[in-house]
Write an enzyme that holds these catalytic residues in place. Sequence first.
Site, mmCIF file in Angstrom:
data_model
loop_
_atom_site.group_PDB
_atom_site.id
_atom_site.type_symbol
_atom_site.label_atom_id
_atom_site.label_comp_id
_atom_site.label_asym_id
_atom_site.label_seq_id
_atom_site.Cartn_x
_atom_site.Cartn_y
_atom_site.Cartn_z
ATOM 1 C CG HIS B 196 -1.750 -1.288 1.338
ATOM 2 N ND1 HIS B 196 -2.338 -1.400 2.622
ATOM 3 C CD2 HIS B 196 -2.126 -2.236 0.349
ATOM 4 C CE1 HIS B 196 -3.173 -2.804 2.217
ATOM 5 N NE2 HIS B 196 -2.788 -2.868 1.247
ATOM 6 C CD GLU B 436 -8.731 -11.307 -10.988
ATOM 7 O OE1 GLU B 436 -7.634 -10.726 -10.267
ATOM 8 O OE2 GLU B 436 -9.747 -10.784 -10.478
ATOM 9 C CG ASP B 460 -4.102 -11.554 -9.237
ATOM 10 O OD1 ASP B 460 -3.086 -12.339 -8.573
ATOM 11 O OD2 ASP B 460 -4.893 -11.018 -8.605
ATOM 12 C CB CYS B 507 -5.592 -2.122 -14.420
ATOM 13 S SG CYS B 507 -6.543 -3.714 -13.669
#
Lengths: 92, 563
Positions: B196, B436, B460, B507
């Site tokens: 994060h 994904e 992923d 993305c």
Amino acid sequence: MPEAIFTISHPSGLHLRPANMVYQLAQQFQSAVLLTNLDRQPSPEVDARGSLFDIISLGVSSGHRVRVRTEGADAEAALEAIRALVETNFGE
Amino acid sequence: MNELSSIAAAMPGVLHGSGGAPGIVSGPAFVHAPRAFATAATGDVAAALGLLSRTQHDVAARLQQRAATLREQAQAREAAIFDAHGALVHDAALTGRVERYLIGGVSLPLAIDAAVAEMTALLESLGDEHLRERAADVRAIGEMLRGALNGGARWVDAVPPGAIVIAHDLTPADTFDLRAVGAAGFATAYGGPNGHTAILARSLGLAAVVGVGAALLTLADDTPLLLDGAARTLWVTPSAATLEEAGRRQKLLRARQDAPRDAAPGKMRDGHEVALRANIGRPEEAEAARAAGAMGVGLFRSEFLFFDRPAPPGEEEQRAAYSAALRACAPHPVVIRTLDVGGDKPLPYLPTPAEPNPVLGTRGLRLCMRHPALFRTQLRALLRAALDGELWVMLPMVSSIEDVAWGRGELQAAAAALAEEGVPHRADVRLGITIETPAAAAIADLLAREAHFFSIGSNDLAQYALAADRSDGLLAASYPAASPAVLRLIAQAAAAARAAGIPVALCGELACDPAVAPALVGLGVGELSMSAGLIEPIRARLAELTLEEAEAIGRSLAQLSDR
């Protein structure tokens, strides 16, 4: 239980300063001072003695009607005190 | 740390991290050694409440002083505002909420933040201009309380402007605050490129290197440092020549990233347009995305609203957060991914069974199927927020047509319930899916009939397709995401989307790699979404090429034979 409906005419509604006046006034009584905003759905009923934030979060805008119910030993006096505050437009 | 290693680290040297946020900065070190809130430790609720009560008393006393000073100056109206703030500091609504969070196992500073967030969301949800100002009052009270905790200011307030902060790791809140106090950048010993903190630093445009290792913590305060986030490198006591060279690169970087830009698509040399959007985790980042020239948000990771708290955010709080992002980006779209958590990203209030393979377990949409009420609350908040901008809803972890059908059914049910209750909302939002899983790529032609858009989650997709854990550095290096196997799956999904006439975006980290982004466009991806700070380098790279050249790069990287 004594009960009255007041229309709030201040252009900013029941904003920070007048809300605090209601909160401080309610502290002086033993009775519960229960407020509901009749012009916002759904609106909870809050005890003005409990929390200034709860009064603010009623979201009372100018022209909204607030129902006040008082319950306790000095219920009549409490309702009259609130009435006086509203009728003098919170001293403004 | 022994004496020898601290001497070694104080000597001129170069340290490398596992990730970073771009930017070249130099400045003195500010070493942040974490100091626990001793009396506010998680679990000791009574002690934390005692500290809260003393802090409330201190803050209220200071407000009373200000009110008294103003009354002496015959400014009764202004004084009354401080009176009201003083009452709010002690308010039962605040104390009660803080207590609830403390009992839930949250530390006092975080409990105050969470309570304030809940209260401001409640006020903002009432949709009244004056009440939004009241929300600012509540926020100010939260800040005063946090500032007064532990008898003083937040540690970040001690950071001198221009310093480079050295820390074990940083919380997202610290990262926000560091930018506000004017820190030049930061380096952490721990944390990875997809943590994060790194993601936030990129969004906020704060230069950083993360995952440098324990050697970092031997640095002393005021050690001269040079940090290059894009190169993931930290120079300790850099030479004059190193600084001069860095200064030149910094100037080049600044020239490209000066004033706020208008939102515009990336344009290739032949005029072919590629929409460039931003990845965000919090609504506040939408503003930065807009200033960075993003055409809206390509991925809003809604799970960030669900982390670090004892209970999930309510419908009102979520609606306010989604609305803020939508308003900041309108008229451009904001793609909000529904809750994407699971065994590898657990939430304290969503007990997940121990799974031998969490990334192959109950995560993303699958978890929402187990907790339909939680999912329904999010969908209601989304449909209500949709009134404030261009909302695209995206379902994560789809591997079958039935998955999409379930998601659509839930969305329609949420819309029907809102209509029945007479709650204002928009039902005609676009519903898309993340590609994904290799399964989704394999049946992309079928899914394209069920979805309004695709967004390829390349992190992923690479992990599942290559059967290689992306958090294992050695495996990740041996099986890079930009391998022919993954690029061919991307090309297949993009072709299916184009045949069906729906938009297809990507993305993942691949989108912000200047060497790979053109290949993605060449393989049929129409939109790229990345951290806001990385949009300009990609825009510049795309401008150098024509679509035909990009197609050649794509075929070459995917090792597809020429047509």
